[in-house]
Design a protein around this motif. Structure first.
Motif, short mmCIF file in Angstrom:
data_model
loop_
_atom_site.label_atom_id
_atom_site.label_comp_id
_atom_site.label_asym_id
_atom_site.label_seq_id
_atom_site.Cartn_x
_atom_site.Cartn_y
_atom_site.Cartn_z
N THR A 206 0.84 -1.20 0.00
CA THR A 206 0.00 0.00 0.00
C THR A 206 0.87 1.25 0.00
O THR A 206 0.65 2.19 -0.77
CB THR A 206 -0.93 0.02 1.23
N ASN A 207 1.88 1.24 0.85
CA ASN A 207 2.80 2.37 0.93
C ASN A 207 3.58 2.54 -0.38
O ASN A 207 3.58 3.61 -0.99
CB ASN A 207 3.77 2.18 2.09
N THR A 208 4.20 1.47 -0.84
CA THR A 208 5.06 1.56 -2.02
C THR A 208 4.28 1.93 -3.28
O THR A 208 4.67 2.85 -4.02
CB THR A 208 5.78 0.21 -2.26
N LEU A 209 3.18 1.23 -3.52
CA LEU A 209 2.43 1.45 -4.76
C LEU A 209 1.81 2.84 -4.80
O LEU A 209 1.86 3.53 -5.84
CB LEU A 209 1.35 0.39 -4.91
N LEU A 210 1.23 3.28 -3.69
CA LEU A 210 0.59 4.59 -3.69
C LEU A 210 1.63 5.71 -3.77
O LEU A 210 1.46 6.66 -4.54
CB LEU A 210 -0.27 4.76 -2.44
N VAL A 211 2.69 5.61 -3.00
CA VAL A 211 3.71 6.66 -3.03
C VAL A 211 4.31 6.80 -4.43
O VAL A 211 4.38 7.90 -4.98
CB VAL A 211 4.83 6.39 -1.99
N MET A 212 4.73 5.69 -5.01
CA MET A 212 5.41 5.77 -6.31
C MET A 212 4.46 6.21 -7.42
O MET A 212 4.84 6.99 -8.30
CB MET A 212 6.03 4.42 -6.65
N ASN A 213 3.22 5.74 -7.38
CA ASN A 213 2.27 6.16 -8.42
C ASN A 213 1.81 7.60 -8.23
O ASN A 213 1.59 8.31 -9.22
CB ASN A 213 1.08 5.20 -8.46
N PHE A 214 1.68 8.04 -6.99
CA PHE A 214 1.36 9.44 -6.75
C PHE A 214 2.49 10.35 -7.21
O PHE A 214 2.25 11.44 -7.75
CB PHE A 214 1.08 9.67 -5.26
N ILE A 215 3.73 9.92 -6.99
CA ILE A 215 4.87 10.70 -7.47
C ILE A 215 4.79 10.86 -8.99
O ILE A 215 4.98 11.96 -9.53
CB ILE A 215 6.20 10.03 -7.07
N TYR A 216 4.50 9.77 -9.67
CA TYR A 216 4.39 9.82 -11.13
C TYR A 216 3.23 10.72 -11.56
O TYR A 216 3.36 11.51 -12.50
CB TYR A 216 4.17 8.41 -11.67
N LEU A 217 2.12 10.62 -10.84
CA LEU A 217 0.93 11.38 -11.21
C LEU A 217 1.10 12.88 -10.95
O LEU A 217 0.75 13.71 -11.80
CB LEU A 217 -0.27 10.85 -10.42
#
Length: 209
Positions: free
Chosen positions: A141-152
């Motif tokens: 949850t932490n990894t996927l959301l953080v990295m995808n939010f960074i991209y977004l």
């Protein structure tokens, strides 16, 4: 009822203390990787979510996010602007979305494991399986959301800060998820099982509300 609530608050304070201790201990809670940091602070948040329930878990996630905000503001790396609106590096600067990245995934780390554990216990009454999957889910949850939010929210700025082409950035993010995120998730699953099983011997059943 009052004794139960007091007991939960004592446990909550214990988990908060662990999070703060990890956060302020160099090379332990936040592990420098040059352009960014790895972390193990999500582990007490995951365990707190399972042991105390989603409300207290969300609070622990907020504390996790707060330590990240402080760390990236006062001890920044090149890409700290994605976690704090109070840091700028040349043309790269944080904003409101930095707070979203810093807090929302971490708060959810304190919520998701509880429901994964609760759901798995209903499907198959196996503590090891339920705890392990809850730990993995919390970490991802932490990894996927953080990295995808960074991209977004910061795709172009993040790509420039890391000196990669914007067109290849998501591939870089996927590699971070694979190389760092998956091992972190496995470790979180193992530690969640080991620590929660030990805690359950002394504290009784986890919160399943």
């Amino acid at each position: 009822m009052k004794n139960i609530k007091t007991n939960d608050l004592v446990k909550l304070s214990f988990f908060v203390a662990i999070i703060v201790l990890l956060a302020v201990t160099p090379f332990l809670g936040y592990i420098p990787l040059g352009f960014t940091r790895a972390t193990i602070i999500h582990i007490p948040v995951i365990i707190g979510s399972i042991m105390l329930g989603p409300f207290y878990g969300a609070f622990l996630g907020f504390v996790f996010g707060l330590t990240s905000l402080i760390n990236n503001t006062f001890n920044p790396t090149v890409t700290s602007f994605v976690f704090t609106p109070f840091y700028s590096l040349g043309t790269y600067s944080g904003n409101f979305w930095s707070l979203v990245i810093c807090f929302v995934p971490r708060i959810l780390v304190g919520v998701v494991p509880h429901y994964v554990y609760k759901g798995m216990k209903k499907i198959k009454n196996n503590d090891v399986l339920a705890l392990g999957l809850a730990g993995v889910a919390g970490s991802l949850t932490n990894t996927l959301l953080v990295m995808n939010f960074i991209y977004l929210f910061f795709g172009q700025s993040y790509a420039e800060a890391k000196n990669v082409a914007v067109s290849t950035l998501y591939g870089v993010i996927l590699s971070v998820i694979a190389i760092n995120g998956l091992p972190e998730a496995i470790v979180a699953g193992i530690l969640t099982v080991a620590i929660c099983k030990a805690l359950l011997r002394y504290t009784g059943k986890p919160a399943l509300q």
